[in-house]
Design an enzyme around this catalytic site. Sequence first.
Site, PDB file in Angstrom:
ATOM      1  N   HIS A  19       0.846  -1.185   0.000  1.00  0.00           N
ATOM      2  CA  HIS A  19       0.000   0.000   0.000  1.00  0.00           C
ATOM      3  C   HIS A  19       0.886   1.241   0.000  1.00  0.00           C
ATOM      4  O   HIS A  19       2.113   1.158  -0.013  1.00  0.00           O
ATOM      5  CB  HIS A  19      -1.027  -0.022   1.130  1.00  0.00           C
ATOM      6  N   HIS A  22       3.870   1.577   2.448  1.00  0.00           N
ATOM      7  CA  HIS A  22       5.083   0.849   2.063  1.00  0.00           C
ATOM      8  C   HIS A  22       5.798   1.592   0.922  1.00  0.00           C
ATOM      9  O   HIS A  22       7.018   1.696   0.891  1.00  0.00           O
ATOM     10  CB  HIS A  22       4.743  -0.559   1.552  1.00  0.00           C
ATOM     11  N   CYS A 127       0.373  -9.422  20.751  1.00  0.00           N
ATOM     12  CA  CYS A 127      -0.563  -9.036  19.686  1.00  0.00           C
ATOM     13  C   CYS A 127      -0.079  -9.650  18.378  1.00  0.00           C
ATOM     14  O   CYS A 127       1.030  -9.347  17.921  1.00  0.00           O
ATOM     15  CB  CYS A 127      -0.659  -7.516  19.551  1.00  0.00           C
ATOM     16  N   CYS A 130       0.573  -7.107  15.487  1.00  0.00           N
ATOM     17  CA  CYS A 130       1.887  -6.429  15.557  1.00  0.00           C
ATOM     18  C   CYS A 130       3.014  -7.450  15.542  1.00  0.00           C
ATOM     19  O   CYS A 130       4.167  -7.073  15.363  1.00  0.00           O
ATOM     20  CB  CYS A 130       2.054  -5.642  16.855  1.00  0.00           C
ATOM     21  N   CYS A 144      -5.213  -3.637  21.514  1.00  0.00           N
ATOM     22  CA  CYS A 144      -4.042  -3.059  20.842  1.00  0.00           C
ATOM     23  C   CYS A 144      -4.544  -1.853  20.060  1.00  0.00           C
ATOM     24  O   CYS A 144      -5.469  -1.974  19.256  1.00  0.00           O
ATOM     25  CB  CYS A 144      -3.430  -4.087  19.894  1.00  0.00           C
ATOM     26  N   HIS A 147      -4.431  -2.469  16.175  1.00  0.00           N
ATOM     27  CA  HIS A 147      -5.230  -3.529  15.541  1.00  0.00           C
ATOM     28  C   HIS A 147      -6.619  -3.682  16.133  1.00  0.00           C
ATOM     29  O   HIS A 147      -7.403  -4.509  15.663  1.00  0.00           O
ATOM     30  CB  HIS A 147      -4.459  -4.854  15.573  1.00  0.00           C
ATOM     31  N   LYS A 295      -6.763   6.762   9.704  1.00  0.00           N
ATOM     32  CA  LYS A 295      -5.744   5.720   9.609  1.00  0.00           C
ATOM     33  C   LYS A 295      -6.145   4.789   8.453  1.00  0.00           C
ATOM     34  O   LYS A 295      -7.315   4.458   8.297  1.00  0.00           O
ATOM     35  CB  LYS A 295      -5.724   4.938  10.924  1.00  0.00           C
ATOM     36  N   LYS A 298      -8.260  -1.648   6.093  1.00  0.00           N
ATOM     37  CA  LYS A 298      -9.133  -2.387   5.175  1.00  0.00           C
ATOM     38  C   LYS A 298     -10.587  -2.182   5.563  1.00  0.00           C
ATOM     39  O   LYS A 298     -11.450  -2.090   4.707  1.00  0.00           O
ATOM     40  CB  LYS A 298      -8.788  -3.879   5.244  1.00  0.00           C
TER      41      LYS A 298
HETATM   42  N1  MSP Z   1       7.841  -6.726   8.852  1.00  0.00           N
HETATM   43  C1  MSP Z   1       8.025  -5.590   9.682  1.00  0.00           C
HETATM   44  C2  MSP Z   1       9.353  -4.924   9.402  1.00  0.00           C
HETATM   45  C3  MSP Z   1      10.538  -5.798   9.608  1.00  0.00           C
HETATM   46  S1  MSP Z   1      12.014  -4.963   9.212  1.00  0.00           S
HETATM   47  C4  MSP Z   1      13.203  -5.988   9.730  1.00  0.00           C
HETATM   48  C5  MSP Z   1       6.907  -4.590   9.438  1.00  0.00           C
HETATM   49  N2  MSP Z   1       6.273  -4.694   8.284  1.00  0.00           N
HETATM   50  S2  MSP Z   1       5.064  -3.733   7.799  1.00  0.00           S
HETATM   51  O1  MSP Z   1       4.588  -4.321   6.574  1.00  0.00           O
HETATM   52  O2  MSP Z   1       4.124  -3.552   8.834  1.00  0.00           O
HETATM   53  O3  MSP Z   1       5.733  -2.388   7.428  1.00  0.00           O
HETATM   54  C6  MSP Z   1       5.857  -1.304   8.324  1.00  0.00           C
HETATM   55  C7  MSP Z   1       6.449  -0.156   7.552  1.00  0.00           C
HETATM   56  O4  MSP Z   1       5.605   0.153   6.415  1.00  0.00           O
HETATM   57  C8  MSP Z   1       6.559   1.164   8.286  1.00  0.00           C
HETATM   58  O5  MSP Z   1       7.669   1.257   9.117  1.00  0.00           O
HETATM   59  C9  MSP Z   1       6.661   2.103   7.095  1.00  0.00           C
HETATM   60  O6  MSP Z   1       7.911   1.984   6.512  1.00  0.00           O
HETATM   61  C10 MSP Z   1       5.614   1.549   6.163  1.00  0.00           C
HETATM   62  N3  MSP Z   1       4.278   2.051   6.460  1.00  0.00           N
HETATM   63  C11 MSP Z   1       3.186   1.288   6.668  1.00  0.00           C
HETATM   64  N4  MSP Z   1       2.111   2.101   6.857  1.00  0.00           N
HETATM   65  C12 MSP Z   1       2.481   3.383   6.786  1.00  0.00           C
HETATM   66  C13 MSP Z   1       1.798   4.609   6.862  1.00  0.00           C
HETATM   67  N5  MSP Z   1       0.499   4.684   7.067  1.00  0.00           N
HETATM   68  N6  MSP Z   1       2.533   5.738   6.733  1.00  0.00           N
HETATM   69  C14 MSP Z   1       3.876   5.705   6.499  1.00  0.00           C
HETATM   70  N7  MSP Z   1       4.537   4.558   6.422  1.00  0.00           N
HETATM   71  C15 MSP Z   1       3.892   3.386   6.606  1.00  0.00           C
HETATM   72  O7  MSP Z   1       6.693  -3.748  10.279  1.00  0.00           O
END
Ligand code: MSP
Length: 494
Positions: A19, A22, A127, A130, A144, A147, A295, A298
Amino acid sequence: MPNKFYITTPIYYVNDKPHIGHAYTTIAADVLARYCRGQRMEVFFLAGTDEHGVKIAQAAQKQGKSPKEFCDEQSEKFKEAWQALHISYDYFIRTTDEKHERIAKLFLQKLYDKGFIYKGIYKGLYCVGCEAYKTESDLVDGLCPDHKKAPILLEEENYFFKLSAFNDKLKTLIESDELSVEPVSRKNEMLGLLKEGLQDLAISRKNVPWGIPLPFDAGQTAYVWIEALMNYVTAIDIFENEKRFSQWWPADVHLMAKDIVKFHALIWPAMLLAIGEKPPKQVFGHGFFTVDGQKMSKTVGNVIDPVELNAKYGADAVRYLLLSECGFGEDGDISFQRFALRYQSELAGGIGNLVSRVFALSEKQRSFKLDFSSPDGFDAATHKLWEHYDGRMKSLKFHEILRGVQDYATFCDRYIENAKPWGLDKTDPARLKQVLSNLLEAIGHIANALSPFMPEASEIILQSLPRAEGEGWGRYKGEEKKKKIAPLFPRIEG
Ligand code: MSP
C-alpha cells in the site's frame, strides 16, 4: 570502502499487499540510492519481504493456501509494485530464502554461544497483528490501539535475549550519535525507553511452525522480529563471505516509519553488539500517513494501492506527489483529491507545462549557438536551487528540495512572461537566443535536480538538451539540438 552507501527499507509483511505507506518508505530509499549513485558512490539498496510468523500463516490458511505458496504470490506483488514505481533496489530478500534461513540460524547460534540467550518462562500479552509483546500500558481499553484487538495471553517456556545487558551501551551510542537516530524526536523517544530500562526479550515461540527453528532447540521457532532484523546482514552474507560483508556493513541508513524504530534502534543494535559487530550508522523513522484524515485500514476501505495510483499518474508523478506532501519526519495526510489538484497545478500545469513551452519555443528556431551573455538573474536563482541541495538530501528533507524546484520553475515562468520570447524572433533575434539559452539551461537544472525523484521525466528532458559541462550557471556550450518531446505530464480528466 569509504565511498559506499548501504541503504535498507523495512521488509514488509506479506499478509498485506503493498500500500501507499510501504511505497512511501521505499520511494524515499530509492531517491537516496539514486542520488548517491549520481554522486558516484557504490550503493547497495536492499528491499524485501517478511514472511514468517503466526499472522502470515493465518492469512495463508484463510485463502486455503500453504504458507509458502501464499508468500510466493504475495512477495511477487511487492516486486511488481516496486518495478512499476521504478524502485532500483539491488537485492530483494525474502525471509523464506534458503540463504536467509541458513545464516539466521548461524546468528542465533552465535548469540547462544556468547551466552546472551537463556531459557525462561514468558507470561504476558502478545498481539498477533503487531507480532509483538505488549504491556498493559501499551493497550487502550484492553485492546491493541493499532489492531483494535485484544492481545492473547501467553504463558510458555521460551528463550530470552539479554537485551537489558545493552542498556548503557545503547544509551552512549545513541546520545553520541554514533548510532544516529533521526529525527531528534525519535532519538529522544529511544533515550526515554533506555531511561526506563530495557527488559530482556523473548525471542522464540512454541507451537509456531511457520518460522525458523532454533538451532539449539528445534522445538521452538525464532520470534519473527528477531530473524527479520537479521535480513540486513544475511543479505550481505555475514559469516559466509567476509569480503562482501565488510564491504557493506555497517548499514549507512535503515529507513522506516516511526512504528518500528524501537526494533531497529534498540533491539537490532543490541543483537549486533552481542555478536561483536558494529551497529548501523543511522536509523531514520519518518512520519505516518493517514488517508483523508483517517488511519489507513481495510475496514475503513481507504487503503490506497500504489499500483492503481501509478496506472493513473505514472511512476514519476506518484514519487513526486508522495515525497512533496509533507516533511519526511512528520506525520502527513494523503487525499486523492489533493493528489489530483497538485498533479494538475505542479506537474501538468507547472513543471510539465514549462518544459513543453521552452521546447516549443526553441523548436521554432533553426539550430543556434547558445548565448549566455545575459544571465538575467538565472545565475543567482540557480545558485539558490543548488545551494542546500546536498545538505537537504543527506538530511532527507525531500519536500524542501522539491519546493525549491517549484520555486525555480516559477522563476522561469515569470521570466517567460517578462521576456516575451514569442515576439522576439522578428524584433530582436539576438535577444531571443539569449532568452532561449537561459531557459534551456534552466530546464536542464530542473531535470538534474529532479532526477533522483523523477528518473523517467528527467531522462527525457536531459536527452533533448545539449550535454552539460561543469557546475553552476552557463554549463551548456555548443549548439541547441532540436527535438520534440511529448508532454511529460499529460492532463488527466477525473
Ligand atoms: N515486517 C516488519 C518490518 C521488519 S524490518 C526488519 C513490518 N512490516 S510492515 O509491513 O508492517 O511495514 C511497516 C512499515 O511500512 C513502516 O515502518 C513504514 O515503513 C511503512 N508504512 C506502513 N504504513 C504506513 C503509513 N500509514 N505511513 C507511512 N509509512 C507506513 O513492520
